[in-house]
Every structure is written in structure tokens, then in C-alpha cells.
Design a protein around this motif. Structure first.
Motif, PDB file in Angstrom:
ATOM      1  N   UNK A   1       0.861  -1.167   0.000  1.00 17.89           N
ATOM      2  CA  UNK A   1       0.000   0.000   0.000  1.00 17.89           C
ATOM      3  C   UNK A   1       0.904   1.226   0.000  1.00 17.89           C
ATOM      4  N   UNK A   2       0.300   2.417   0.044  1.00 19.33           N
ATOM      5  CA  UNK A   2       1.107   3.628  -0.003  1.00 19.33           C
ATOM      6  C   UNK A   2       2.058   3.734   1.182  1.00 19.33           C
ATOM      7  N   UNK A   3       1.698   3.165   2.337  1.00 18.55           N
ATOM      8  CA  UNK A   3       2.506   3.333   3.548  1.00 18.55           C
ATOM      9  C   UNK A   3       3.509   2.220   3.776  1.00 18.55           C
ATOM     10  N   UNK A   4       3.381   1.096   3.066  1.00 18.60           N
ATOM     11  CA  UNK A   4       4.282  -0.030   3.309  1.00 18.60           C
ATOM     12  C   UNK A   4       4.338  -0.933   2.088  1.00 18.60           C
ATOM     13  N   UNK A   5       5.537  -1.478   1.830  1.00 16.02           N
ATOM     14  CA  UNK A   5       5.756  -2.452   0.771  1.00 16.02           C
ATOM     15  C   UNK A   5       6.194  -3.757   1.421  1.00 16.02           C
ATOM     16  N   UNK A   6       5.637  -4.872   0.934  1.00 15.28           N
ATOM     17  CA  UNK A   6       5.968  -6.193   1.467  1.00 15.28           C
ATOM     18  C   UNK A   6       6.646  -7.003   0.365  1.00 15.28           C
ATOM     19  N   UNK A   7       7.815  -7.556   0.694  1.00 13.75           N
ATOM     20  CA  UNK A   7       8.639  -8.242  -0.295  1.00 13.75           C
ATOM     21  C   UNK A   7       8.823  -9.691   0.133  1.00 13.75           C
TER      22      UNK A   7
ATOM     23  N   UNK B   1       3.528 -18.189  -1.114  1.00 15.58           N
ATOM     24  CA  UNK B   1       2.993 -17.263  -2.100  1.00 15.58           C
ATOM     25  C   UNK B   1       2.220 -16.168  -1.380  1.00 15.58           C
ATOM     26  N   UNK B   2       2.358 -14.946  -1.887  1.00 13.82           N
ATOM     27  CA  UNK B   2       1.705 -13.784  -1.294  1.00 13.82           C
ATOM     28  C   UNK B   2       0.269 -13.714  -1.798  1.00 13.82           C
ATOM     29  N   UNK B   3      -0.690 -13.610  -0.859  1.00 10.58           N
ATOM     30  CA  UNK B   3      -2.104 -13.678  -1.228  1.00 10.58           C
ATOM     31  C   UNK B   3      -2.864 -12.390  -0.988  1.00 10.58           C
ATOM     32  N   UNK B   4      -2.635 -11.731   0.133  1.00 10.83           N
ATOM     33  CA  UNK B   4      -3.437 -10.558   0.476  1.00 10.83           C
ATOM     34  C   UNK B   4      -2.628  -9.624   1.355  1.00 10.83           C
ATOM     35  N   UNK B   5      -2.871  -8.321   1.165  1.00  8.84           N
ATOM     36  CA  UNK B   5      -2.232  -7.284   1.966  1.00  8.84           C
ATOM     37  C   UNK B   5      -3.274  -6.238   2.293  1.00  8.84           C
ATOM     38  N   UNK B   6      -3.411  -5.876   3.563  1.00  8.47           N
ATOM     39  CA  UNK B   6      -4.167  -4.685   3.937  1.00  8.47           C
ATOM     40  C   UNK B   6      -3.462  -4.024   5.112  1.00  8.47           C
ATOM     41  N   UNK B   7      -4.083  -3.001   5.701  1.00  7.83           N
ATOM     42  CA  UNK B   7      -3.395  -2.250   6.746  1.00  7.83           C
ATOM     43  C   UNK B   7      -3.175  -3.056   8.022  1.00  7.83           C
TER      44      UNK B   7
ATOM     45  N   UNK C   1       0.577  -6.847  10.142  1.00  7.36           N
ATOM     46  CA  UNK C   1       1.237  -5.955   9.191  1.00  7.36           C
ATOM     47  C   UNK C   1       2.189  -4.984   9.869  1.00  7.36           C
ATOM     48  N   UNK C   2       1.957  -4.664  11.133  1.00  6.94           N
ATOM     49  CA  UNK C   2       2.804  -3.689  11.832  1.00  6.94           C
ATOM     50  C   UNK C   2       4.070  -4.314  12.392  1.00  6.94           C
TER      51      UNK C   2
ATOM     52  N   UNK D   1     -12.962 -33.071  -5.950  1.00  6.86           N
ATOM     53  CA  UNK D   1     -13.279 -31.645  -5.931  1.00  6.86           C
ATOM     54  C   UNK D   1     -13.454 -31.219  -4.475  1.00  6.86           C
ATOM     55  N   UNK D   2     -12.411 -30.689  -3.847  1.00  8.22           N
ATOM     56  CA  UNK D   2     -12.522 -30.308  -2.438  1.00  8.22           C
ATOM     57  C   UNK D   2     -13.478 -29.141  -2.245  1.00  8.22           C
ATOM     58  N   UNK D   3     -13.992 -29.020  -1.034  1.00  5.85           N
ATOM     59  CA  UNK D   3     -14.845 -27.885  -0.701  1.00  5.85           C
ATOM     60  C   UNK D   3     -14.060 -26.586  -0.814  1.00  5.85           C
ATOM     61  N   UNK D   4     -14.775 -25.507  -1.136  1.00  6.32           N
ATOM     62  CA  UNK D   4     -14.199 -24.173  -1.081  1.00  6.32           C
ATOM     63  C   UNK D   4     -14.569 -23.526   0.247  1.00  6.32           C
ATOM     64  N   UNK D   5     -13.654 -22.695   0.750  1.00  4.96           N
ATOM     65  CA  UNK D   5     -13.914 -21.975   1.990  1.00  4.96           C
ATOM     66  C   UNK D   5     -13.432 -20.545   1.840  1.00  4.96           C
ATOM     67  N   UNK D   6     -14.079 -19.657   2.551  1.00  8.09           N
ATOM     68  CA  UNK D   6     -13.653 -18.263   2.626  1.00  8.09           C
ATOM     69  C   UNK D   6     -13.015 -18.022   3.979  1.00  8.09           C
ATOM     70  N   UNK D   7     -11.689 -17.766   3.991  1.00  7.70           N
ATOM     71  CA  UNK D   7     -10.932 -17.573   5.230  1.00  7.70           C
ATOM     72  C   UNK D   7     -10.767 -16.080   5.469  1.00  7.70           C
ATOM     73  N   UNK D   8     -11.254 -15.604   6.609  1.00 14.17           N
ATOM     74  CA  UNK D   8     -11.204 -14.188   6.940  1.00 14.17           C
ATOM     75  C   UNK D   8      -9.756 -13.704   7.016  1.00 14.17           C
ATOM     76  N   UNK D   9      -9.431 -12.664   6.236  1.00 14.45           N
ATOM     77  CA  UNK D   9      -8.067 -12.141   6.188  1.00 14.45           C
ATOM     78  C   UNK D   9      -7.615 -11.639   7.554  1.00 14.45           C
ATOM     79  N   UNK D  10      -8.488 -11.003   8.306  1.00 14.87           N
ATOM     80  CA  UNK D  10      -8.100 -10.417   9.599  1.00 14.87           C
ATOM     81  C   UNK D  10      -7.939 -11.459  10.689  1.00 14.87           C
ATOM     82  N   UNK D  11      -8.865 -12.443  10.766  1.00 12.44           N
ATOM     83  CA  UNK D  11      -8.912 -13.352  11.912  1.00 12.44           C
ATOM     84  C   UNK D  11      -8.533 -14.786  11.606  1.00 12.44           C
TER      85      UNK D  11
END
Length: 410
Positions: free
Chosen positions: A49-55, A82-88, A111-112, A151-161
Motif C-alpha cells: 500500500x502507499x505506507x508499506x511495501x511487502x517483499x 505465495x503472497x495472497x493478500x495485503x491490507x493495513x 502488518x505492523x 473436488x474439495x470444498x471451497x472456503x472463505x478464510x477471513x483475512x483479519x482473523x
């Protein structure tokens, strides 16, 4: 392995002659030298993001404060990340060596500080390198022990928790696809053996629509563009049969059967593209299957926008065409640039090589032909991979350098 999202603009290039004219400067007052150059060994992915870069490197993840580039933290990692998601609040990585999916891991880092915040075992990203949901990572679930599911089940994993927000199964004999359309919310399509197609929002698993397809027949794959669905079967190499349906009514609009060795059939914006063996690329009307126009002597074609297509040769030889999707009219002939990032409307990030091996990164508007130089860096061994965060342009050059430019003045 999960599939990497298609990047049909990968071979995009522009007039090399323009490069010499732009090397002296971009927007008025904008320096072309990088604001900072981040370095590492075996650099593989970058996000931020504008405030931080992750490498992400071969065996570590590092965070750099922006502007300035001071390193905030670094953590050692196992191989295969593999990098999947970045937020504050979080940076989410997936770990999968491809041998035991039940042992694959998703991990959310603070992230901090870089401290692990949560961990989920047995989850593999549904699409390589893509979280694919608003606030969730869409992943396949492999339970420990027992047979590996077809065909495995799909799941939505909360990015924060790291919590499992939702789970979707695929009925026996059914098919599913994560639908990635530029500019559209990610959806999940599940087709059951009886021919009923259900579309869900990837972020919440909310059911968007249900439609019964008219005589779909055997189905091995799904592809959606707008309100049209392509279903297909594979042969020895490529697609051997395909049919297009109206997603509003389920009505089959047309179908086709190919030779045993098959052909390529794919969406080019709102049209279908087809190529058999080494023949021309045919652009088909999605409602009738009839040929609208054809292009000889080119190997691939993909969408820049719904209005413009990009034709590329194979092997790449520095020649590319921007074409009107409706008519096949050549809008622009381009040589000398390579694509450096995903298109945003009619704007493309491109990179070219100038004198003394210098790398120039620019923004190209394919509609007007306008080119704006954004930055320049040394050494060229191939086109960089770039992204913009709003105020920053970040590019991975080779395996040890990531120059960062500020875009406020662009």
C-alpha cells in the motif's frame, strides 16, 4: 497446482523509437530515478500500500516503510510461500509444497510487527497468488487423512482473523470455477450434475443467481463473460466440445464439436476467440458462434478492455496489435515495449529498454497512443513485473532489485 490468473496482455510492446524520446523525462517536475531501491536475494513477489511495501523472497518476508524504504521487520519462512493478500492490518501467505495438500498452511501476519496472527492448516488458495474475495482468501479445503477429494470444498478464510466465514461444496458429478472478470466482483460458479448453475459472491458466499441450463451435456470446465457462459470438454490437448448459454434464461445459444485434437476456445472480452492448431485466430459472435472476423499470422489474443483486444505473436518478436474488438480494425501497431502490469481501463504499464541497457517504465493509453514515462532504472534482462498502489510504482527487476517511484507528480 492452483491456476494462475490469465494475463492476456503479457506480451504487450510499443514503438521503441518513442523510448529514446521519453528517456529524458516524464510528467513535468517528476524525477525518473527511483525514490528508493529495495534489495534482497531470490525476490519472488511484492505487494503493498502507499505506507508499506511487502517483499517475499526465497526464504523470508520483509516489510518496508514508505516513503523512505526503511525496513520495519523481516521474518524467516519455509519454502514454497505465495503472497495472497495485503491490507493495513494483515499480510496473508500460503504455503504448499504440492505433495500433501492436507499439510498446506495459510498464515496471517500482523502488518505492523510481522508476528503471526493466525494459522489455518489444510487450505490451498483456489487460484494461484490470488485471495479472490473481498476480505477473505478463497481456498480449497483438504482434511487430514482419508482419500484426496476429486473436488474439495471451497472456503472463505477471513483475512483479519483466519476464521472460516463460509464453506461451499460441489455436488457429485458437478463442476465449479472461480470467475475472475476484470472490473467485476469475483464470483464462484457451481454447476450440478442436473444442469443447475449457481453463482455466489466470493466475499460472502451469498447466492447471486440460479439458472437451469438447457441440455448442457457432459461438462469439464466453465468460463463466464458478462451474461454468457461457456461450458466445454477436453480432448487429447485442447477443447473438443463447447456450448454457450444465456445466463439469464439458461437457454443454449449454440454448440460446437471439434476434431479429437481439439482447439483453443477462450473469451476475448465479450467475444469468443478460437484457434485450431497453427491456423488463424477466429473471433466469434457469442450469441451465434458465427465468425465476426479473423486474424492471420498471430498466435494469441486477449482483452485490454471490452472494446480493445491485444494480438501477440509466438515467439515474441516485438510486434503487437491493438484491435477493435467488434470489427478487427487495427487501432494501433506497436513495437518495442513489454507489458509490466495489469491494464487499468485503456491504460497499460509497459517497460522498454533504452541506451546503455536502461529500463524505462511508462504508462501507455492504447486509445490515444499517449505515453507518460514514470521511471527509469538500470540493467535490463527482461521486462519487470510492476504494480501501482496509488502514490507508488513498484517494480521487480530481476531477482535482487525492487525500485520504487513516487507517482504523486505523475
Amino acid at each position: 497446482m492452483p491456476r494462475r490468473p490469465a494475463r492476456p496482455w503479457r506480451e504487450f510492446v510499443l514503438l521503441l523509437a518513442v523510448l529514446s524520446g521519453l528517456a529524458g523525462g516524464g510528467a513535468p517536475g517528476m524525477p525518473l530515478d527511483p525514490a528508493v531501491v529495495l534489495r534482497g536475494a531470490g525476490l519472488s513477489e511484492v505487494g503493498g500500500e502507499d505506507s508499506a511495501i511487502y517483499v517475499l523472497s526465497r526464504d523470508s518476508l520483509a516489510s518496508y516503510r514508505m516513503p523512505g524504504g526503511a525496513r520495519r521487520w523481516s521474518v524467516q519462512l519455509a519454502a514454497g510461500a505465495q503472497l495472497l493478500a495485503v491490507d493495513e492490518a494483515r499480510v496473508v501467505l500460503g504455503f504448499d509444497d504440492g505433495t500433501n495438500r492436507a499439510a498446506a498452511v495459510l498464515t496471517g501476519f500482523d502488518a505492523a510487527t510481522g508476528a503471526p496472527a493466525w494459522r489455518r492448516t489444510g487450505y490451498v488458495p483456489a487460484v494461484y497468488g490470488c485471495a479472490c474475495g473481498d476480505g477473505v482468501v478463497v481456498a480449497e479445503h483438504y482434511a487430514p487423512g482419508g482419500d484426496r477429494p476429486a473436488t474439495p470444498d471451497l472456503a472463505g478464510i477471513d483475512v483479519r482473523t483466519g476464521a472460516v466465514r463460509w464453506s461451499l461444496g460441489t455436488p457429485p458429478g458437478g463442476r465449479r470455477e472461480v470467475v475472475l472478470e476484470p472490473g467485476e466482483p469475483v464470483r464462484i460458479a457451481i454447476l450440478d450434475a442436473g444442469g443447475t448453475l449457481r453463482l455466489y459472491r466470493a466475499g460472502t458466499a451469498e447466492l447471486v443467481s440460479t439458472v437451469g441450463l438447457q441440455h448442457p451435456g457432459p461438462v469439464e470446465g466453465l468460463a463466464i463473460s458478462g451474461d454468457r457462459l461457456l461450458v466445454y470438454r477436453y480432448g487429447l490437448r485442447n477443447i473438443v466440445a463447447g456450448a454457450v448459454f444465456d445466463l439469464a434464461t439458461g437457454r443454449r445459444l449454440w454448440q460446437r464439436t471439434a476434431e479429437p485434437y481439439g482447439e483453443r476456445l477462450w473469451w476475448c472480452a465479450r467475444s469468443l476467440c478460437e484457434r485450431a492448431n497453427e491456423g488463424p485466430i477466429l473471433v466469434l459472435d457469442p450469441d451465434t458462434g458465427r465468425e465476426r472476423w479473423r486474424l492471420d499470422g498471430w498466435a494469441d489474443m486477449g482483452a485490454i478492455t471490452d472494446r480493445y483486444l491485444l494480438a501477440t505473436p509466438s515467439p515474441p518478436d516485438g510486434r503487437h496489435l491493438v484491435l477493435d474488438a467488434a470489427t478487427g480494425r487495427v487501432v494501433r501497431r506497436i513495437d518495442g515495449w513489454e507489458p509490466a502490469g495489469a491494464p487499468a481501463g485503456t491504460s497499460l504499464l509497459v517497460a522498454g529498454r533504452g541506451a546503455a541497457g536502461i529500463t524505462l517504465v511508462a504508462r501507455l493509453d492504447v486509445e490515444t497512443g499517449a505515453v507518460t514515462a514514470l521511471g527509469q532504472a538500470g540493467r535490463w534482462s527482461g521486462p519487470p513485473e510492476c504494480l501501482t498502489t496509488g502514490a507508488l510504482l513498484v517494480c521487480r527487476l530481476e531477482q535482487d532489485r525492487i525500485p520504487v517511484w513516487r507517482l504523486e507528480a505523475a
